[in-house]
Structures are given as structure tokens and as C-alpha cells.
Write a protein that holds these residues in place. Structure first.
Motif, PDB file in Angstrom:
ATOM      1  N   PHE A  78       0.902  -1.137   0.007  1.00 41.53           N
ATOM      2  CA  PHE A  78       0.016   0.042  -0.021  1.00 41.53           C
ATOM      3  C   PHE A  78       1.061   1.404   0.021  1.00 41.53           C
ATOM      4  CE2 PHE A  78      -2.790  -3.305   1.444  1.00 41.53           C
ATOM      5  CZ  PHE A  78      -4.069  -2.869   0.726  1.00 41.53           C
ATOM      6  N   CYS A  79       0.535   2.124  -0.926  1.00 41.74           N
ATOM      7  CA  CYS A  79       1.392   3.340  -0.988  1.00 41.74           C
ATOM      8  C   CYS A  79       1.260   4.238   0.180  1.00 41.74           C
ATOM      9  CB  CYS A  79       0.723   4.299  -2.102  1.00 41.74           C
ATOM     10  SG  CYS A  79       1.318   5.786  -2.339  1.00 41.74           S
ATOM     11  N   THR A  80       2.283   4.661   0.678  1.00 44.88           N
ATOM     12  CA  THR A  80       2.506   5.727   2.075  1.00 44.88           C
ATOM     13  C   THR A  80       1.903   6.968   1.707  1.00 44.88           C
ATOM     14  OG1 THR A  80       4.669   6.107   1.621  1.00 44.88           O
ATOM     15  CG2 THR A  80       4.371   4.118   2.990  1.00 44.88           C
ATOM     16  N   GLN A  81       1.660   7.204   0.620  1.00 44.97           N
ATOM     17  CA  GLN A  81       1.352   8.656   0.244  1.00 44.97           C
ATOM     18  C   GLN A  81      -0.370   8.793   0.148  1.00 44.97           C
ATOM     19  OE1 GLN A  81       3.777  11.544  -1.460  1.00 44.97           O
ATOM     20  NE2 GLN A  81       2.658  11.517  -3.181  1.00 44.97           N
ATOM     21  N   CYS A  82      -0.837   7.845  -1.113  1.00 40.23           N
ATOM     22  CA  CYS A  82      -2.145   7.867  -1.341  1.00 40.23           C
ATOM     23  C   CYS A  82      -2.940   6.857  -0.860  1.00 40.23           C
ATOM     24  CB  CYS A  82      -2.291   8.155  -2.962  1.00 40.23           C
ATOM     25  SG  CYS A  82      -1.753   6.678  -3.778  1.00 40.23           S
ATOM     26  N   HIS A  83      -2.409   5.693  -0.237  1.00 42.68           N
ATOM     27  CA  HIS A  83      -2.739   4.424   0.325  1.00 42.68           C
ATOM     28  C   HIS A  83      -3.589   3.496  -0.848  1.00 42.68           C
ATOM     29  CE1 HIS A  83      -1.928   6.280   4.113  1.00 42.68           C
ATOM     30  NE2 HIS A  83      -2.714   7.405   3.618  1.00 42.68           N
ATOM     31  N   ILE A  92       7.003   1.784  -8.033  1.00 38.28           N
ATOM     32  CA  ILE A  92       6.410   2.921  -7.457  1.00 38.28           C
ATOM     33  C   ILE A  92       4.852   2.752  -7.703  1.00 38.28           C
ATOM     34  CG2 ILE A  92       8.392   4.205  -8.563  1.00 38.28           C
ATOM     35  CD1 ILE A  92       6.764   4.852 -11.018  1.00 38.28           C
ATOM     36  N   CYS A  93       4.099   3.606  -7.037  1.00 35.31           N
ATOM     37  CA  CYS A  93       2.869   3.664  -6.961  1.00 35.31           C
ATOM     38  C   CYS A  93       2.350   3.943  -8.388  1.00 35.31           C
ATOM     39  CB  CYS A  93       2.505   4.640  -5.924  1.00 35.31           C
ATOM     40  SG  CYS A  93       0.629   4.943  -5.926  1.00 35.31           S
ATOM     41  N   TRP A  94       1.324   2.995  -8.890  1.00 34.65           N
ATOM     42  CA  TRP A  94       0.746   3.297 -10.103  1.00 34.65           C
ATOM     43  C   TRP A  94      -0.186   4.493 -10.103  1.00 34.65           C
ATOM     44  CZ3 TRP A  94      -4.478   3.606 -10.868  1.00 34.65           C
ATOM     45  CH2 TRP A  94      -5.189   3.114  -9.813  1.00 34.65           C
ATOM     46  N   GLN A  95      -0.425   4.867  -9.003  1.00 38.03           N
ATOM     47  CA  GLN A  95      -1.469   6.160  -8.948  1.00 38.03           C
ATOM     48  C   GLN A  95      -0.970   7.480  -8.818  1.00 38.03           C
ATOM     49  OE1 GLN A  95      -5.821   6.115  -7.548  1.00 38.03           O
ATOM     50  NE2 GLN A  95      -4.618   7.020  -5.901  1.00 38.03           N
ATOM     51  N   CYS A  96       0.214   7.472  -7.856  1.00 39.94           N
ATOM     52  CA  CYS A  96       0.810   8.945  -7.659  1.00 39.94           C
ATOM     53  C   CYS A  96       2.340   8.880  -7.917  1.00 39.94           C
ATOM     54  CB  CYS A  96       0.354   9.160  -6.202  1.00 39.94           C
ATOM     55  SG  CYS A  96       1.337   8.220  -4.987  1.00 39.94           S
ATOM     56  N   GLN A  97       2.998   7.661  -8.326  1.00 39.02           N
ATOM     57  CA  GLN A  97       4.357   7.566  -8.753  1.00 39.02           C
ATOM     58  C   GLN A  97       5.068   7.815  -7.246  1.00 39.02           C
ATOM     59  OE1 GLN A  97       2.393   9.273 -11.461  1.00 39.02           O
ATOM     60  NE2 GLN A  97       2.294   7.246 -11.967  1.00 39.02           N
ATOM     61  N   HIS A  98       4.573   7.700  -6.196  1.00 40.46           N
ATOM     62  CA  HIS A  98       5.335   7.823  -5.040  1.00 40.46           C
ATOM     63  C   HIS A  98       6.447   6.462  -5.032  1.00 40.46           C
ATOM     64  CE1 HIS A  98       6.216   9.159  -1.030  1.00 40.46           C
ATOM     65  NE2 HIS A  98       6.296   8.050  -0.608  1.00 40.46           N
ATOM     66  N   GLU A  99       7.464   6.480  -4.603  1.00 40.26           N
ATOM     67  CA  GLU A  99       8.245   5.346  -4.475  1.00 40.26           C
ATOM     68  C   GLU A  99       7.836   4.423  -3.305  1.00 40.26           C
ATOM     69  OE1 GLU A  99      12.575   5.208  -4.459  1.00 40.26           O
ATOM     70  OE2 GLU A  99      12.488   7.078  -5.738  1.00 40.26           O
TER      71      GLU A  99
HETATM   72 ZN   LIG Z   1       0.349   6.486  -4.324  1.00 39.79          ZN
END
Ligand SMILES: [Zn+2]
Length: 102
Positions: A78-83, A92-99
Motif C-alpha cells: 500500500f502506498c504511504t502517500q495515497c494509500h 512505484i505507486c501506479w497512481q501517484c508515482q510515489h516510491e
Molecule cells: Zn500512491
């Protein structure tokens, strides 16, 4: 010939066959169509099998198969930025590109 991979899903076996072919490993598919005749035979016997034709290429093939299996078995994260939930093979997160963070 040496058996390098077998799976109940023929699509998975074909996928591995294609990847090995791209790497220059010649393989032979067995039991490809036997699922059509699924009856009294134990299911495992009818799984498609991928055999490496050239024994010298077996080790290379096995390493490729292991690498592919690990990609598929990686747990979702789970992305730590957008969950958002991400596939285990994503870095990287497919939605927000957060590593990805461990
Ligand atoms: Zn994300």
C-alpha cells in the motif's frame, strides 16, 4: 530433456515459454491440450509441462523461471502517500508515482 516448469494454468506455462524463447532457451510444451479431456485422471497429471530441450540451457531456464515466480508471488503493498494498493511487482505507486517504502 528436463522439466523446468509446470502449472495448472496453460496461460502461465505459455507465458514462461515465451519468456524463455526470448532468452534463447528452446523448450517443448507437453500436455498442452489434455485439460480438455479432464475426467477420471487426477488433475495434476494433466497440467501442461514445459521441458528444456538442451540440457546445457536448463540452469539458465531454471533461473529465469525462479525470477518470474518471485515477481508473481510478491505481496501487494500500500502506498504511504495515497494509500492505493499496488501489485507486488511495482516499484512505484501506479497512481501517484510515489516510491515504494518497505
Ligand atoms: Zn500512491
Amino acid at each position: 530433456m528436463k522439466l523446468v516448469y509446470t502449472h495448472e494454468n496453460p496461460i502461465m506455462v505459455n507465458n514462461i515459454k515465451n519468456i524463455l524463447a526470448q532468452a534463447g532457451v528452446e523448450t517443448l510444451l507437453r500436455n498442452e491440450f489434455s485439460q480438455a479431456g479432464l475426467g477420471e485422471i487426477p488433475a495434476f497429471d494433466t497440467w501442461p509441462e514445459l521441458w528444456v530441450i538442451e540440457p546445457l540451457q536448463y540452469e539458465k531456464a531454471q533461473q529465469l523461471v525462479e525470477a518470474i515466480k518471485q515477481q508473481h508471488n510478491a505481496p501487494a503493498w500500500f502506498c504511504t502517500q495515497c494509500h492505493e494498493e499496488n501489485d507486488g511487482s511495482f516499484e512505484i505507486c501506479w497512481q501517484c508515482q510515489h516510491e515504494r517504502e518497505e
